[in-house]
Design a protein around this motif. Structure first.
Motif, PDB file in Angstrom:
ATOM      1  N   UNK A 103      27.999 105.700 100.972  1.00 12.63           N
ATOM      2  CA  UNK A 103      29.121 106.424 100.385  1.00 12.63           C
ATOM      3  C   UNK A 103      29.239 106.091  98.905  1.00 12.63           C
ATOM      4  N   UNK A 104      29.709 107.059  98.160  1.00 14.42           N
ATOM      5  CA  UNK A 104      30.013 106.802  96.756  1.00 14.42           C
ATOM      6  C   UNK A 104      31.283 105.959  96.694  1.00 14.42           C
ATOM      7  N   UNK A 105      31.549 105.319  95.565  1.00 18.71           N
ATOM      8  CA  UNK A 105      32.797 104.532  95.476  1.00 18.71           C
ATOM      9  C   UNK A 105      34.049 105.366  95.747  1.00 18.71           C
ATOM     10  N   UNK A 106      34.059 106.623  95.343  1.00 13.99           N
ATOM     11  CA  UNK A 106      35.214 107.489  95.617  1.00 13.99           C
ATOM     12  C   UNK A 106      35.388 107.701  97.124  1.00 13.99           C
ATOM     13  N   UNK A 107      34.273 107.964  97.802  1.00 15.97           N
ATOM     14  CA  UNK A 107      34.348 108.166  99.250  1.00 15.97           C
ATOM     15  C   UNK A 107      34.773 106.875  99.949  1.00 15.97           C
ATOM     16  N   UNK A 108      34.297 105.748  99.449  1.00 19.13           N
ATOM     17  CA  UNK A 108      34.666 104.464 100.049  1.00 19.13           C
ATOM     18  C   UNK A 108      36.168 104.223  99.923  1.00 19.13           C
ATOM     19  N   UNK A 109      36.768 104.623  98.801  1.00 17.57           N
ATOM     20  CA  UNK A 109      38.221 104.471  98.622  1.00 17.57           C
ATOM     21  C   UNK A 109      38.991 105.398  99.556  1.00 17.57           C
ATOM     22  N   UNK A 110      38.444 106.567  99.826  1.00 15.11           N
ATOM     23  CA  UNK A 110      39.120 107.515 100.704  1.00 15.11           C
ATOM     24  C   UNK A 110      39.020 107.111 102.170  1.00 15.11           C
ATOM     25  N   UNK A 111      37.895 106.535 102.544  1.00 20.02           N
ATOM     26  CA  UNK A 111      37.672 106.140 103.944  1.00 20.02           C
ATOM     27  C   UNK A 111      37.544 104.617 103.977  1.00 20.02           C
ATOM     28  N   UNK A 112      38.642 103.936 103.945  1.00 19.31           N
ATOM     29  CA  UNK A 112      38.613 102.467 103.890  1.00 19.31           C
ATOM     30  C   UNK A 112      38.135 101.847 105.201  1.00 19.31           C
ATOM     31  N   UNK A 113      38.316 102.564 106.302  1.00 18.98           N
ATOM     32  CA  UNK A 113      37.921 101.997 107.596  1.00 18.98           C
ATOM     33  C   UNK A 113      36.400 102.005 107.800  1.00 18.98           C
ATOM     34  N   UNK A 114      35.698 102.771 106.985  1.00 17.75           N
ATOM     35  CA  UNK A 114      34.246 102.831 107.128  1.00 17.75           C
ATOM     36  C   UNK A 114      33.628 101.686 106.331  1.00 17.75           C
ATOM     37  N   UNK A 115      33.234 100.664 107.040  1.00 17.21           N
ATOM     38  CA  UNK A 115      32.644  99.523 106.353  1.00 17.21           C
ATOM     39  C   UNK A 115      31.245  99.193 106.876  1.00 17.21           C
ATOM     40  N   UNK A 116      30.599 100.147 107.518  1.00 14.24           N
ATOM     41  CA  UNK A 116      29.252  99.931 108.021  1.00 14.24           C
ATOM     42  C   UNK A 116      28.272  99.943 106.857  1.00 14.24           C
TER      43      UNK A 116
END
Length: 159
Positions: A103-116
Motif C-alpha cells: 500500500x502507498x502511505x496514503x492507503x496505509x493511513x486510510x486502512x489502519x487495520x491492514x498491517x500485513x
C-alpha cells in the motif's frame, strides 16, 4: 597360330561376380560418413544430458532452500550466501529477502487495520566455471514474520 580364348575361359570370366574397387571405396566413404554423424549425435546427447542434469540439480537445490525459508513463517531469515556440493556438482547460492510494499502511505493511513507485510524471497543458484557460469533463479513471496511490539515486551518484563 592365333590364340582364341576357349569358351570355358569366357564363361569363367563372366561368372565371377564382385565389387570393383570404386564401389568398395564409395561404400566405405558412406559408412564412414554415417558413423561420423552417429558419433556426433551421441556426443551431443551426452553434452545435453550433462547440461540438463546441472539445471535439474540447481532447480532442486533452489527448491530445497526455498522450502527451508518457508518451513517456519515466524523464522526470520537473513540474507544468506553459501556453497554446496549437490548431485555430484559444486553449486553456490544466494538468498535475499526484501520487503514488499503493498500500500502507498496514503492507503496505509486510510486502512489502519491492514498491517500485513510481505517479503520477496529471491534464490539464485549458480554453477560452472567462472567465465561461463550458469544461474538458476527462483522467487517467491511470504508473509513477513510479525515484529513484537515494544510496548508488549516492556509490559511482559514488569514484575
Amino acid at each position: 597360330m592365333l590364340f582364341r580364348p576357349s569358351e570355358n575361359a569366357y564363361l569363367q570370366a563372366s561368372s565371377q561376380r564382385g565389387f570393383t574397387l570404386l564401389e568398395v571405396l564409395v561404400a566405405m566413404a558412406l559408412i564412414g560418413f554415417g558413423l561420423a554423424v552417429a558419433f556426433t549425435a551421441v556426443s551431443g546427447t551426452a553434452r545435453l544430458d550433462e547440461k540438463m542434469s546441472g539445471h535439474f540439480a540447481a532447480m532442486a537445490l533452489a527448491r530445497s532452500k526455498l522450502d527451508e525459508t518457508l518451513a517456519s513463517p515466524k523464522f526470520a531469515v537473513a540474507n544468506d550466501r553459501g556453497e554446496d556440493r549437490f548431485a555430484g556438482m559444486d553449486f553456490g547460492y544466494r538468498i535475499q529477502l526484501r520487503p514488499v510494499t503493498l500500500l502507498t502511505p496514503e492507503q496505509q493511513n486510510q486502512i489502519r487495520s491492514f498491517n500485513t507485510k510481505l517479503e520477496r524471497i529471491d534464490i539464485d543458484v549458480f554453477w560452472g566455471p567462472k567465465d561461463a557460469q550458469q544461474v538458476y533463479s527462483l522467487s517467491s513471496y511470504r508473509i513477513a514474520p510479525s515484529q513484537p511490539k515494544l510496548a508488549a515486551q516492556s509490559e511482559s518484563n514488569r514484575p
